[in-house]
Design a protein around this motif. Structure first.
Motif, mmCIF file in Angstrom:
data_model
loop_
_atom_site.group_PDB
_atom_site.id
_atom_site.type_symbol
_atom_site.label_atom_id
_atom_site.label_comp_id
_atom_site.label_asym_id
_atom_site.label_seq_id
_atom_site.Cartn_x
_atom_site.Cartn_y
_atom_site.Cartn_z
ATOM 1 N N HIS A 1 0.853 -1.184 0.000
ATOM 2 C CA HIS A 1 0.000 0.000 0.000
ATOM 3 C C HIS A 1 0.891 1.237 0.000
ATOM 4 C CE1 HIS A 1 -4.095 -1.564 1.635
ATOM 5 N NE2 HIS A 1 -3.571 -2.396 0.763
ATOM 6 N N THR A 2 0.465 2.250 -0.711
ATOM 7 C CA THR A 2 1.109 3.559 -0.639
ATOM 8 C C THR A 2 0.169 4.455 0.155
ATOM 9 O OG1 THR A 2 2.192 3.218 -2.760
ATOM 10 C CG2 THR A 2 2.050 5.478 -1.956
ATOM 11 N N LEU A 3 0.690 5.035 1.228
ATOM 12 C CA LEU A 3 -0.127 5.813 2.154
ATOM 13 C C LEU A 3 0.381 7.240 2.228
ATOM 14 C CD1 LEU A 3 0.090 3.140 4.962
ATOM 15 C CD2 LEU A 3 -1.773 3.408 3.353
ATOM 16 N N ARG A 4 -0.520 8.138 2.568
ATOM 17 C CA ARG A 4 -0.150 9.540 2.722
ATOM 18 C C ARG A 4 -0.642 10.024 4.072
ATOM 19 N NH1 ARG A 4 -1.696 13.618 -2.041
ATOM 20 N NH2 ARG A 4 -0.950 11.861 -3.222
ATOM 21 N N TYR A 5 0.281 10.608 4.845
ATOM 22 C CA TYR A 5 -0.049 11.142 6.158
ATOM 23 C C TYR A 5 0.474 12.571 6.259
ATOM 24 C CZ TYR A 5 -0.886 6.320 7.596
ATOM 25 O OH TYR A 5 -1.351 5.041 7.694
ATOM 26 N N VAL A 6 -0.242 13.397 7.016
ATOM 27 C CA VAL A 6 0.207 14.752 7.316
ATOM 28 C C VAL A 6 0.851 14.722 8.698
ATOM 29 C CG1 VAL A 6 -0.497 17.133 7.683
ATOM 30 C CG2 VAL A 6 -1.619 15.780 5.914
ATOM 31 N N LEU A 7 2.116 15.165 8.771
ATOM 32 C CA LEU A 7 2.860 15.143 10.018
ATOM 33 C C LEU A 7 3.333 16.542 10.379
ATOM 34 C CD1 LEU A 7 5.172 12.039 9.386
ATOM 35 C CD2 LEU A 7 2.973 12.078 10.565
ATOM 36 N N THR A 8 3.506 16.753 11.676
ATOM 37 C CA THR A 8 4.103 18.008 12.133
ATOM 38 C C THR A 8 5.611 17.942 11.887
ATOM 39 O OG1 THR A 8 4.508 17.178 14.361
ATOM 40 C CG2 THR A 8 2.347 18.224 13.945
ATOM 41 N N GLU A 9 6.270 19.057 12.090
ATOM 42 C CA GLU A 9 7.729 19.109 11.905
ATOM 43 C C GLU A 9 8.421 18.094 12.831
ATOM 44 O OE1 GLU A 9 11.400 20.073 10.455
ATOM 45 O OE2 GLU A 9 9.540 20.913 9.687
#
Length: 166
Positions: free
Chosen positions: A149-157
């Protein structure tokens, strides 16, 4: 005048030979059909084993992906037993491979298909793309399947610095 016997075989003998040849051809065709049926049954069993292993791998990958990169095991990998037919006996062993952070870009605008973590705003954060793979093995037949699976997450610095090393 002499009675001359015909040297041609009788019609009954020819009919018997033709009938035996037809019977032999029919027997060969039936034997080939049985062998082909057995081969098709074995191939169908292989397809079913592969489909079950793929379903087990997908199930575990979806569970891990839904938890996000902050849970233990996401970066290290793990093994899980999967019981697809719910009989209480493990059917598949799924080895989840360590996730790899393959791309990091600065977030500027919200993306519809990204999952924000910690309910933090998008601006100033990082959009990370991960590859998460699993190997599922059917414990009875030995059939195995790789799924990714290719996943996308939004992360903080801070999360990006801790998780996306490399």
């Amino acid at each position: 005048m002499r009675n001359v016997r015909s040297r041609q075989p009788s019609r009954g003998l020819i009919t018997l030979l033709v009938a035996m040849m037809m019977l032999l051809i029919t027997m060969v065709l039936v034997a080939m059909a049985v062998k082909l049926s057995a081969t098709n049954l074995a191939a169908l069993g292989n397809v079913q084993s592969r489909a079950g292993a793929l379903a087990a791998a997908e199930k575990v990958l979806e569970e891990v992906a839904g938890q996000g990169p902050l849970v233990p095991g996401f970066l290290q990998g793990m093994e899980r037993q999967v019981d697809l037919n719910l009989d209480g006996i493990s059917d598949y062993l799924v080895q989840v491979l360590p996730a790899r952070c393959v791309r990091v870009t600065r977030a500027g605008t919200p993306l519809v298909n990204s999952v924000p973590l910690d309910d933090s705003p998008i601006d100033g954060n990082w959009i990370t793309r991960w590859e998460l793979g699993a190997l599922a093995i059917d414990e009875q037949s030995g059939a195995s399947v790789n799924a990714t699976h290719t996943l996308r997450y939004v992360l903080t610095e801070a999360q990006k610095q801790a998780l996306c090393t490399g």
